[in-house]
Design a protein around this motif. Structure first.
Motif, PDB file in Angstrom:
ATOM      1  N   ARG A 121       0.907  -1.239  -0.019  1.00 31.82           N
ATOM      2  CA  ARG A 121       0.081  -0.021  -0.102  1.00 31.82           C
ATOM      3  C   ARG A 121       0.781   1.208  -0.105  1.00 31.82           C
ATOM      4  O   ARG A 121       0.584   2.363  -0.478  1.00 31.82           O
ATOM      5  CB  ARG A 121      -0.745  -0.030   1.235  1.00 31.82           C
ATOM      6  N   MET A 122       2.086   1.083   0.578  1.00 32.32           N
ATOM      7  CA  MET A 122       3.090   2.245   0.516  1.00 32.32           C
ATOM      8  C   MET A 122       3.691   2.661  -0.766  1.00 32.32           C
ATOM      9  O   MET A 122       4.333   3.522  -1.042  1.00 32.32           O
ATOM     10  CB  MET A 122       4.125   1.925   1.704  1.00 32.32           C
ATOM     11  N   GLY A 123       3.369   1.575  -1.728  1.00 30.21           N
ATOM     12  CA  GLY A 123       4.045   1.746  -2.986  1.00 30.21           C
ATOM     13  C   GLY A 123       5.302   0.974  -3.088  1.00 30.21           C
ATOM     14  O   GLY A 123       6.274   1.350  -4.012  1.00 30.21           O
ATOM     15  N   ILE A 124       5.574   0.007  -2.576  1.00 35.90           N
ATOM     16  CA  ILE A 124       6.870  -0.872  -2.124  1.00 35.90           C
ATOM     17  C   ILE A 124       6.560  -1.959  -2.955  1.00 35.90           C
ATOM     18  O   ILE A 124       5.751  -2.660  -2.695  1.00 35.90           O
ATOM     19  CB  ILE A 124       7.140  -0.947  -0.939  1.00 35.90           C
ATOM     20  N   GLU A 125       7.544  -2.333  -4.104  1.00 38.91           N
ATOM     21  CA  GLU A 125       7.401  -3.648  -4.770  1.00 38.91           C
ATOM     22  C   GLU A 125       7.781  -4.669  -3.914  1.00 38.91           C
ATOM     23  O   GLU A 125       8.980  -4.745  -3.280  1.00 38.91           O
ATOM     24  CB  GLU A 125       7.763  -3.718  -5.828  1.00 38.91           C
ATOM     25  N   VAL A 126       6.906  -5.560  -3.704  1.00 37.63           N
ATOM     26  CA  VAL A 126       7.332  -6.762  -2.595  1.00 37.63           C
ATOM     27  C   VAL A 126       7.555  -8.055  -3.575  1.00 37.63           C
ATOM     28  O   VAL A 126       6.704  -8.252  -4.371  1.00 37.63           O
ATOM     29  CB  VAL A 126       6.255  -7.076  -1.659  1.00 37.63           C
ATOM     30  N   GLU A 127       8.689  -8.812  -3.595  1.00 36.66           N
ATOM     31  CA  GLU A 127       8.890 -10.090  -4.343  1.00 36.66           C
ATOM     32  C   GLU A 127       9.289 -11.169  -3.312  1.00 36.66           C
ATOM     33  O   GLU A 127      10.203 -10.892  -2.492  1.00 36.66           O
ATOM     34  CB  GLU A 127      10.068  -9.694  -5.303  1.00 36.66           C
ATOM     35  N   TYR A 128       8.791 -12.483  -3.512  1.00 43.62           N
ATOM     36  CA  TYR A 128       8.988 -13.442  -2.552  1.00 43.62           C
ATOM     37  C   TYR A 128      10.112 -14.351  -3.259  1.00 43.62           C
ATOM     38  O   TYR A 128      10.006 -14.595  -4.494  1.00 43.62           O
ATOM     39  CB  TYR A 128       7.695 -13.994  -1.959  1.00 43.62           C
ATOM     40  N   TYR A 129      11.200 -14.586  -2.266  1.00 44.97           N
ATOM     41  CA  TYR A 129      12.167 -15.480  -3.328  1.00 44.97           C
ATOM     42  C   TYR A 129      12.088 -16.977  -2.611  1.00 44.97           C
ATOM     43  O   TYR A 129      11.900 -17.053  -1.467  1.00 44.97           O
ATOM     44  CB  TYR A 129      13.402 -14.818  -3.196  1.00 44.97           C
ATOM     45  N   GLU A 130      12.638 -17.950  -3.122  1.00 44.88           N
ATOM     46  CA  GLU A 130      12.824 -19.364  -2.820  1.00 44.88           C
ATOM     47  C   GLU A 130      13.878 -19.179  -1.620  1.00 44.88           C
ATOM     48  O   GLU A 130      14.855 -18.879  -1.850  1.00 44.88           O
ATOM     49  CB  GLU A 130      13.334 -20.157  -3.866  1.00 44.88           C
ATOM     50  N   PRO A 131      13.600 -19.902  -0.619  1.00 39.75           N
ATOM     51  CA  PRO A 131      14.294 -19.612   0.666  1.00 39.75           C
ATOM     52  C   PRO A 131      15.772 -20.192   0.446  1.00 39.75           C
ATOM     53  O   PRO A 131      16.946 -19.810   1.097  1.00 39.75           O
ATOM     54  CB  PRO A 131      13.506 -20.333   1.940  1.00 39.75           C
ATOM     55  N   ARG A 132      15.840 -21.365  -0.309  1.00 46.84           N
ATOM     56  CA  ARG A 132      17.059 -21.815  -0.285  1.00 46.84           C
ATOM     57  C   ARG A 132      18.036 -21.285  -1.743  1.00 46.84           C
ATOM     58  O   ARG A 132      18.949 -21.809  -2.298  1.00 46.84           O
ATOM     59  CB  ARG A 132      17.096 -23.333  -0.709  1.00 46.84           C
ATOM     60  N   ILE A 133      17.566 -20.095  -2.050  1.00 52.21           N
ATOM     61  CA  ILE A 133      18.281 -19.473  -3.110  1.00 52.21           C
ATOM     62  C   ILE A 133      19.763 -19.246  -3.059  1.00 52.21           C
ATOM     63  O   ILE A 133      20.554 -19.093  -4.162  1.00 52.21           O
ATOM     64  CB  ILE A 133      17.486 -18.207  -3.368  1.00 52.21           C
ATOM     65  N   GLY A 134      20.255 -18.839  -1.790  1.00 51.46           N
ATOM     66  CA  GLY A 134      21.664 -18.722  -1.590  1.00 51.46           C
ATOM     67  C   GLY A 134      22.075 -17.337  -2.486  1.00 51.46           C
ATOM     68  O   GLY A 134      21.473 -16.382  -2.705  1.00 51.46           O
ATOM     69  N   ALA A 135      23.280 -17.608  -3.217  1.00 52.53           N
ATOM     70  CA  ALA A 135      23.983 -16.415  -3.898  1.00 52.53           C
ATOM     71  C   ALA A 135      23.094 -16.121  -5.228  1.00 52.53           C
ATOM     72  O   ALA A 135      23.260 -15.103  -5.958  1.00 52.53           O
ATOM     73  CB  ALA A 135      25.430 -16.666  -4.103  1.00 52.53           C
ATOM     74  N   GLY A 136      22.008 -17.211  -5.515  1.00 48.69           N
ATOM     75  CA  GLY A 136      21.407 -17.100  -6.659  1.00 48.69           C
ATOM     76  C   GLY A 136      20.236 -15.793  -6.658  1.00 48.69           C
ATOM     77  O   GLY A 136      19.733 -15.468  -7.597  1.00 48.69           O
ATOM     78  N   ILE A 137      20.358 -15.351  -5.370  1.00 48.00           N
ATOM     79  CA  ILE A 137      19.528 -13.997  -5.059  1.00 48.00           C
ATOM     80  C   ILE A 137      19.901 -12.866  -6.027  1.00 48.00           C
ATOM     81  O   ILE A 137      19.150 -11.874  -6.354  1.00 48.00           O
ATOM     82  CB  ILE A 137      19.400 -13.540  -3.771  1.00 48.00           C
ATOM     83  N   LYS A 138      21.177 -13.100  -6.481  1.00 48.96           N
ATOM     84  CA  LYS A 138      21.608 -12.048  -7.351  1.00 48.96           C
ATOM     85  C   LYS A 138      20.799 -11.781  -8.349  1.00 48.96           C
ATOM     86  O   LYS A 138      20.693 -10.495  -8.843  1.00 48.96           O
ATOM     87  CB  LYS A 138      23.100 -12.358  -8.005  1.00 48.96           C
TER      88      LYS A 138
END
Ligand SMILES: Cc1ncc(COP(=O)(O)O)c(C=O)c1O
Length: 399
Positions: A125-142
């Motif tokens: 609601r504040m205009g922030i984009e929220v994205e959920y990631y796979e918990p085991r992503i590790g360095a792949g979050i890049k």
């Protein structure tokens, strides 16, 4: 210990017994006073104008809050800690402090469900984009980081499903992208994992759980490194959400025995989890301290212990309500970290990318301080009841 000083090299139980308060600072009394306060008086106008004294108003701190936040700083290795009225408030506060309209936030998909609700309801609601990631992503979050990614929120092990995150790898990549890394570390407590040592900027705790330890209070702590402290402190004062004095005192009291309690929780939980793996009616046990857990190696590498919360997957077609209703020692209730054992069925319908598919109903267990043999007997009673209730006709809607 004379003067209540904690020697820096002392063992954890010695430190827990003495951190956070120096009896010499209050007439020798072993425990700090519970200061019920709003106003603090100044001796004269000059001191008031300059705010030139240690305490200025109770939202900024009291001898009671200072005792607990000092103790948490020592345990976390943090530059500063604020105390708020619940673990949920401890999650919300740093997210509000570090996110603004137009920013992007990455949140682990196996996050505590009310954290997701805060993100979906308030942050979006504040205009922030929220994205959920796979918990085991590790360095792949890049690959998910963007120029406007300001926060990477972690929680390890995951709520209810207990995936262990590679926190150091995530923090390294997130910092290269200039994001602030937050971690909900409630499961491990700073006794079993120190987030700031692994590159996390802000460590969050539901002190309601093991620090409180007796199901009789709610309290949250947010501990930061030096770089993130000013912004967190500013938002804490601006929102005006200090924890209440009695709860603050009770959490400090809880810390004194937390090491001893956690050792018992850990021993019982591992023994019961290992036993459950071989019981009829169990499809899987989700506890990172077990060698069978897919993230056991990461847990071994990063954590120095396991607390008493884990999940079991009942065999396909099991009647989860028959299991829960047959329990006599385990209470049916939310939360964990207290002296009493608890059980609840987990609903994973909010997950978007993490694997929420299991063979049968998922039950979270909090192993309390009761005797192990009694708890095993209780669980065996529950498992017999699911078998008696029969598997055909199992109602999938209760998953
Ligand atoms: C992982 C985690 N974080 C935060 C919280 C919130 O704590 P509180 O109940 O004090 O709001 C909980 C409560 O269950 C939790 O499990």
């Amino acid at each position: 210990m004379p003067g209540g000083q904690s020697p820096t090299q002392a063992g954890i139980n010695t430190r827990l017994a003495h951190i956070g308060y120096e009896p010499g600072s209050y007439f020798g009394f072993v425990n700090p006073p519970v200061v019920h306060a709003s106003t603090v008086l100044f001796p004269n106008a000059r001191t008031m104008a300059a705010r030139d004294q240690k305490y200025i108003y109770a939202t900024h701190g009291t001898p009671t809050t200072e005792a607990l936040s000092g103790a948490i700083d020592e345990l976390e290795g943090s530059a500063g800690t604020v105390l708020v009225p619940s673990g949920q408030a401890a999650v919300a506060l740093p997210l509000l402090a570090f996110l603004s309209a137009g920013d992007h936030a990455l949140i682990t998909d196996s996050v505590y469900a009310p954290t997701r609700q805060f993100a979906d309801l308030v942050l979006r609601r504040m205009g922030i984009e929220v994205e959920y990631y796979e918990p085991r992503i590790g360095a792949g979050i890049k690959r998910l980081l963007r120029s406007n990614t300001k926060v990477v929120f972690t929680e390890s092990p995951a709520s209810n499903t207990f995936e262990v995150q590679d926190i150091s790898a995530i923090a390294r990549v997130a910092h290269a992208g200039d994001a602030v890394v937050m971690m909900d570390n409630s499961w491990a407590t700073p006794l079993f994992f120190r987030p700031l040592d692994h590159g996390v900027d802000i460590s969050i705790h539901a002190a309601t759980k093991y620090p409180g330890g007796h199901s009789d209070l709610l309290l949250g702590t947010v501990s930061t490194n030096a770089a993130t402290w000013p912004r967190l402190w500013e938002m804490f004062l601006t929102l005006g959400i200090p924890a209440a004095p009695d709860d603050t005192y009770q959490v400090l009291r809880g810390l004194r025995t937390m090491g001893v309690r956690l050792a018992h929780h850990q021993k019982s939980a591992i023994e019961i989890a290992s036993w459950l793996e071989h019981q009829p009616g169990i499809a899987r046990v989700l506890n990172p301290a077990l060698p069978s857990h897919p993230d056991h190696a990461v847990w071994m590498r990063d954590f120095s212990g396991a607390s008493g919360v884990f999940s079991i997957v009942l065999a396909a077609g099991s009647q989860s309500h028959a299991f829960l209703d047959a329990l006599e020692i385990f209470g049916l209730g939310f939360s964990w970290g207290s002296y009493g054992s608890l059980a609840m069925q987990v609903d994973l319908s909010d997950r978007t990318v993490a694997d929420g598919v299991f063979e049968g109903p998922l039950i979270r267990l909090q192993i309390g301080l009761e005797d192990i043999e009694d708890l095993k007997r209780d669980l065996a009673r529950g498992l017999r009841a699911t078998t008696r209730a029969g598997r055909p006709g199992f109602d999938q809607s209760v998953l």
